[in-house]
Design a protein around this motif. Structure first.
Motif, PDB file in Angstrom:
ATOM      1  N   ALA A 189      45.624  35.309  40.628  1.00 11.74           N
ATOM      2  CA  ALA A 189      44.070  35.322  40.870  1.00 11.74           C
ATOM      3  C   ALA A 189      43.304  36.521  39.907  1.00 11.74           C
ATOM      4  O   ALA A 189      42.487  36.340  39.238  1.00 11.74           O
ATOM      5  CB  ALA A 189      43.474  35.320  42.164  1.00 11.74           C
ATOM      6  N   GLU A 190      43.928  37.678  40.081  1.00 10.69           N
ATOM      7  CA  GLU A 190      43.390  38.866  39.441  1.00 10.69           C
ATOM      8  C   GLU A 190      43.633  38.758  38.007  1.00 10.69           C
ATOM      9  O   GLU A 190      42.720  38.978  37.326  1.00 10.69           O
ATOM     10  CB  GLU A 190      44.053  40.231  40.025  1.00 10.69           C
ATOM     11  CG  GLU A 190      43.753  41.356  39.262  1.00 10.69           C
ATOM     12  CD  GLU A 190      42.365  41.893  39.637  1.00 10.69           C
ATOM     13  OE1 GLU A 190      41.966  42.767  38.908  1.00 10.69           O
ATOM     14  OE2 GLU A 190      41.834  41.217  40.495  1.00 10.69           O
ATOM     15  N   ASN A 191      44.802  38.395  37.519  1.00  8.60           N
ATOM     16  CA  ASN A 191      44.892  38.453  36.027  1.00  8.60           C
ATOM     17  C   ASN A 191      44.708  37.237  35.176  1.00  8.60           C
ATOM     18  O   ASN A 191      44.913  37.235  34.043  1.00  8.60           O
ATOM     19  CB  ASN A 191      46.581  38.687  35.981  1.00  8.60           C
ATOM     20  CG  ASN A 191      46.787  40.173  36.243  1.00  8.60           C
ATOM     21  OD1 ASN A 191      46.523  41.078  35.703  1.00  8.60           O
ATOM     22  ND2 ASN A 191      47.933  40.224  37.407  1.00  8.60           N
ATOM     23  N   THR A 192      44.259  36.086  35.844  1.00 10.84           N
ATOM     24  CA  THR A 192      43.594  34.972  35.134  1.00 10.84           C
ATOM     25  C   THR A 192      42.366  35.383  34.570  1.00 10.84           C
ATOM     26  O   THR A 192      41.661  34.439  34.030  1.00 10.84           O
ATOM     27  CB  THR A 192      43.876  33.751  35.988  1.00 10.84           C
ATOM     28  OG1 THR A 192      43.116  33.930  37.155  1.00 10.84           O
ATOM     29  CG2 THR A 192      45.206  33.267  36.061  1.00 10.84           C
ATOM     30  N   SER A 193      41.758  36.588  35.143  1.00  9.22           N
ATOM     31  CA  SER A 193      40.348  36.705  34.315  1.00  9.22           C
ATOM     32  C   SER A 193      40.133  38.099  33.960  1.00  9.22           C
ATOM     33  O   SER A 193      39.328  38.533  33.735  1.00  9.22           O
ATOM     34  CB  SER A 193      39.302  36.655  35.505  1.00  9.22           C
ATOM     35  OG  SER A 193      39.318  37.355  36.677  1.00  9.22           O
ATOM     36  N   SER A 194      41.623  38.716  33.865  1.00 12.10           N
ATOM     37  CA  SER A 194      41.308  40.364  33.625  1.00 12.10           C
ATOM     38  C   SER A 194      41.499  40.546  32.191  1.00 12.10           C
ATOM     39  O   SER A 194      41.820  39.924  31.382  1.00 12.10           O
ATOM     40  CB  SER A 194      42.499  41.044  34.417  1.00 12.10           C
ATOM     41  OG  SER A 194      43.867  40.826  33.693  1.00 12.10           O
ATOM     42  N   LEU A 195      40.827  41.703  31.799  1.00  8.48           N
ATOM     43  CA  LEU A 195      40.756  42.260  30.330  1.00  8.48           C
ATOM     44  C   LEU A 195      42.319  42.253  29.914  1.00  8.48           C
ATOM     45  O   LEU A 195      42.550  41.600  28.719  1.00  8.48           O
ATOM     46  CB  LEU A 195      40.026  43.517  30.431  1.00  8.48           C
ATOM     47  CG  LEU A 195      40.298  44.310  29.061  1.00  8.48           C
ATOM     48  CD1 LEU A 195      39.669  43.556  27.955  1.00  8.48           C
ATOM     49  CD2 LEU A 195      39.789  45.815  29.012  1.00  8.48           C
ATOM     50  N   LEU A 196      43.311  43.082  30.302  1.00  3.69           N
ATOM     51  CA  LEU A 196      44.439  43.259  30.012  1.00  3.69           C
ATOM     52  C   LEU A 196      45.355  42.163  29.949  1.00  3.69           C
ATOM     53  O   LEU A 196      46.298  42.232  28.978  1.00  3.69           O
ATOM     54  CB  LEU A 196      45.253  44.282  30.999  1.00  3.69           C
ATOM     55  CG  LEU A 196      44.480  45.970  30.836  1.00  3.69           C
ATOM     56  CD1 LEU A 196      45.222  46.807  31.526  1.00  3.69           C
ATOM     57  CD2 LEU A 196      44.662  46.351  29.437  1.00  3.69           C
ATOM     58  N   ASN A 197      45.463  41.076  30.695  1.00  5.18           N
ATOM     59  CA  ASN A 197      45.976  39.976  30.796  1.00  5.18           C
ATOM     60  C   ASN A 197      45.272  38.731  29.927  1.00  5.18           C
ATOM     61  O   ASN A 197      45.774  38.291  28.782  1.00  5.18           O
ATOM     62  CB  ASN A 197      46.482  39.632  32.099  1.00  5.18           C
ATOM     63  CG  ASN A 197      47.584  40.360  32.599  1.00  5.18           C
ATOM     64  OD1 ASN A 197      48.600  39.965  32.209  1.00  5.18           O
ATOM     65  ND2 ASN A 197      47.107  41.216  33.250  1.00  5.18           N
ATOM     66  N   THR A 198      44.286  38.270  30.281  1.00 10.42           N
ATOM     67  CA  THR A 198      43.494  37.224  29.671  1.00 10.42           C
ATOM     68  C   THR A 198      43.002  37.410  28.352  1.00 10.42           C
ATOM     69  O   THR A 198      43.299  36.673  27.603  1.00 10.42           O
ATOM     70  CB  THR A 198      42.645  36.733  30.916  1.00 10.42           C
ATOM     71  OG1 THR A 198      43.078  36.369  31.822  1.00 10.42           O
ATOM     72  CG2 THR A 198      41.628  35.439  30.216  1.00 10.42           C
ATOM     73  N   TYR A 199      42.424  38.717  28.114  1.00  8.20           N
ATOM     74  CA  TYR A 199      41.808  39.006  26.925  1.00  8.20           C
ATOM     75  C   TYR A 199      42.627  39.788  25.943  1.00  8.20           C
ATOM     76  O   TYR A 199      42.116  40.238  24.805  1.00  8.20           O
ATOM     77  CB  TYR A 199      40.190  39.293  27.086  1.00  8.20           C
ATOM     78  CG  TYR A 199      39.346  38.322  27.831  1.00  8.20           C
ATOM     79  CD1 TYR A 199      38.980  37.210  27.063  1.00  8.20           C
ATOM     80  CD2 TYR A 199      39.337  38.385  29.284  1.00  8.20           C
ATOM     81  CE1 TYR A 199      38.286  36.310  27.776  1.00  8.20           C
ATOM     82  CE2 TYR A 199      38.454  37.348  29.875  1.00  8.20           C
ATOM     83  CZ  TYR A 199      37.871  36.407  29.252  1.00  8.20           C
ATOM     84  OH  TYR A 199      37.134  35.460  29.988  1.00  8.20           O
ATOM     85  N   ASP A 233      56.763  38.435  45.113  1.00  9.97           N
ATOM     86  CA  ASP A 233      56.589  37.215  46.145  1.00  9.97           C
ATOM     87  C   ASP A 233      55.702  37.585  47.177  1.00  9.97           C
ATOM     88  O   ASP A 233      54.747  36.649  47.606  1.00  9.97           O
ATOM     89  CB  ASP A 233      57.806  36.844  46.794  1.00  9.97           C
ATOM     90  CG  ASP A 233      58.915  36.039  46.044  1.00  9.97           C
ATOM     91  OD1 ASP A 233      58.616  35.584  44.975  1.00  9.97           O
ATOM     92  OD2 ASP A 233      60.088  35.992  46.218  1.00  9.97           O
ATOM     93  N   SER A 234      55.504  38.814  47.436  1.00  9.56           N
ATOM     94  CA  SER A 234      54.705  39.227  48.549  1.00  9.56           C
ATOM     95  C   SER A 234      53.140  39.253  48.154  1.00  9.56           C
ATOM     96  O   SER A 234      52.229  39.142  48.832  1.00  9.56           O
ATOM     97  CB  SER A 234      54.898  40.620  49.002  1.00  9.56           C
ATOM     98  OG  SER A 234      54.855  41.664  48.129  1.00  9.56           O
ATOM     99  N   PHE A 235      52.656  39.176  46.876  1.00 11.13           N
ATOM    100  CA  PHE A 235      51.404  39.197  46.588  1.00 11.13           C
ATOM    101  C   PHE A 235      51.304  38.063  45.215  1.00 11.13           C
ATOM    102  O   PHE A 235      50.476  38.429  44.317  1.00 11.13           O
ATOM    103  CB  PHE A 235      50.941  40.686  46.015  1.00 11.13           C
ATOM    104  CG  PHE A 235      51.818  41.402  45.079  1.00 11.13           C
ATOM    105  CD1 PHE A 235      51.491  41.242  43.736  1.00 11.13           C
ATOM    106  CD2 PHE A 235      52.829  42.164  45.630  1.00 11.13           C
ATOM    107  CE1 PHE A 235      52.336  41.979  42.957  1.00 11.13           C
ATOM    108  CE2 PHE A 235      53.704  42.985  44.855  1.00 11.13           C
ATOM    109  CZ  PHE A 235      53.548  42.918  43.328  1.00 11.13           C
ATOM    110  N   ALA A 236      51.906  37.209  45.088  1.00 12.88           N
ATOM    111  CA  ALA A 236      52.036  36.422  44.159  1.00 12.88           C
ATOM    112  C   ALA A 236      50.550  35.642  43.816  1.00 12.88           C
ATOM    113  O   ALA A 236      50.071  35.652  42.503  1.00 12.88           O
ATOM    114  CB  ALA A 236      53.059  35.214  43.950  1.00 12.88           C
ATOM    115  N   ALA A 237      50.063  34.988  44.777  1.00  7.66           N
ATOM    116  CA  ALA A 237      48.787  34.552  44.631  1.00  7.66           C
ATOM    117  C   ALA A 237      47.501  35.393  44.207  1.00  7.66           C
ATOM    118  O   ALA A 237      46.811  35.193  43.280  1.00  7.66           O
ATOM    119  CB  ALA A 237      48.381  33.714  46.123  1.00  7.66           C
ATOM    120  N   ALA A 238      47.646  36.641  45.056  1.00  2.99           N
ATOM    121  CA  ALA A 238      46.660  37.621  44.453  1.00  2.99           C
ATOM    122  C   ALA A 238      46.646  38.044  42.984  1.00  2.99           C
ATOM    123  O   ALA A 238      45.677  38.316  42.501  1.00  2.99           O
ATOM    124  CB  ALA A 238      46.653  38.847  45.614  1.00  2.99           C
TER     125      ALA A 238
END
Length: 233
Positions: A15-25, A7-12
């Protein structure tokens, strides 16, 4: 509930993981591929977070339901998904709020490694799966732990923490290392058979600037990060 820590860093995190290697690709394409043909199927995203995998499976034709322990992550998922996907705050360590045989497929992406006990969630996944259904899950690859912590006991199930940065926010995430044999023991104990194990390559459309140099050079085709299973009751 472990996931409410997000909850304390949900938005960050989103944002990080919608363009990251490990998650998005890497993780999301692998999960979609292993889920197979989901058109028209009832699919539960167990630990859906901010909803990118839920969205991808919905685009593939699945009728999606999502659960997560973090209300803030689910609020982000609601903004991404709109109002047509049921989303529930739920703790995977507790009974799931669904009837028996409710889903054709359960996906559980990068969640179980936060839990010491796998027996309860696996039993619930089996309960809510219909006959002929499948559970698709990803977890931290146990050999990565052995590589990064060579002085630790690989063969023991134990807790460890790592520091992460999501945008301008720092976070400490705590995981449970589980050796490979213990994973298979848990699957078998819950009544699942393992129909596939995967160590995938990054997606073909991965931007070259995100890839490790040894993949860009052609020396290697993939890297170790997560481990994937397809389980059947």
């Amino acid at each position: 509930m472990f996931a409410d820590h997000y909850d304390s860093f949900a938005a960050a995190y989103d944002a990080e993981n919608t363009s990251s290697l490990l998650n998005t690709y890497y993780n999301h394409p692998a999960m979609v591929d292993l889920a197979g043909d989901v058109a028209g199927l009832q699919v539960l995203d167990a630990g859906c977070g901010s909803g990118p995998l839920t969205a991808a499976l919905r685009s593939a034709g699945a009728v999606m339901t999502g659960i997560d322990g973090s209300p803030e992550m689910l609020a982000t998922a609601r903004r991404r998904l709109g109002d047509d996907v049921p989303l529930h705050v739920a703790d995977l360590a507790e009974p799931l709020p669904f009837a028996d045989d409710a889903f054709d497929v359960v996906v559980c992406s990068l969640v179980l490694h936060y839990l010491e006990d796998w027996d309860a969630p696996l039993a619930e996944f089996r309960r809510v799966l219909r006959p002929g259904g499948r559970l698709v899950l990803s977890v931290n690859h146990p050999t990565v732990f052995a590589h990064l912590r060579p002085t630790e006991d690989y063969f023991a199930v134990h807790r460890f923490s790592d520091e992460f940065r999501f945008g301008d926010q720092e976070a400490t995430l705590t995981f449970w290392h589980r050796p490979l044999h213990a994973m298979f023991d848990a699957f078998r104990g819950a009544g699942f058979a393992v129909s596939a194990v995967a160590e995938p390559a990054p997606a073909p459309d991965t931007p070259v600037e995100l890839l490790p140099p040894r993949i860009v050079s052609g020396e290697r085709s993939r890297f170790l990060s997560f481990l994937y299973f397809v389980l059947t009751p």
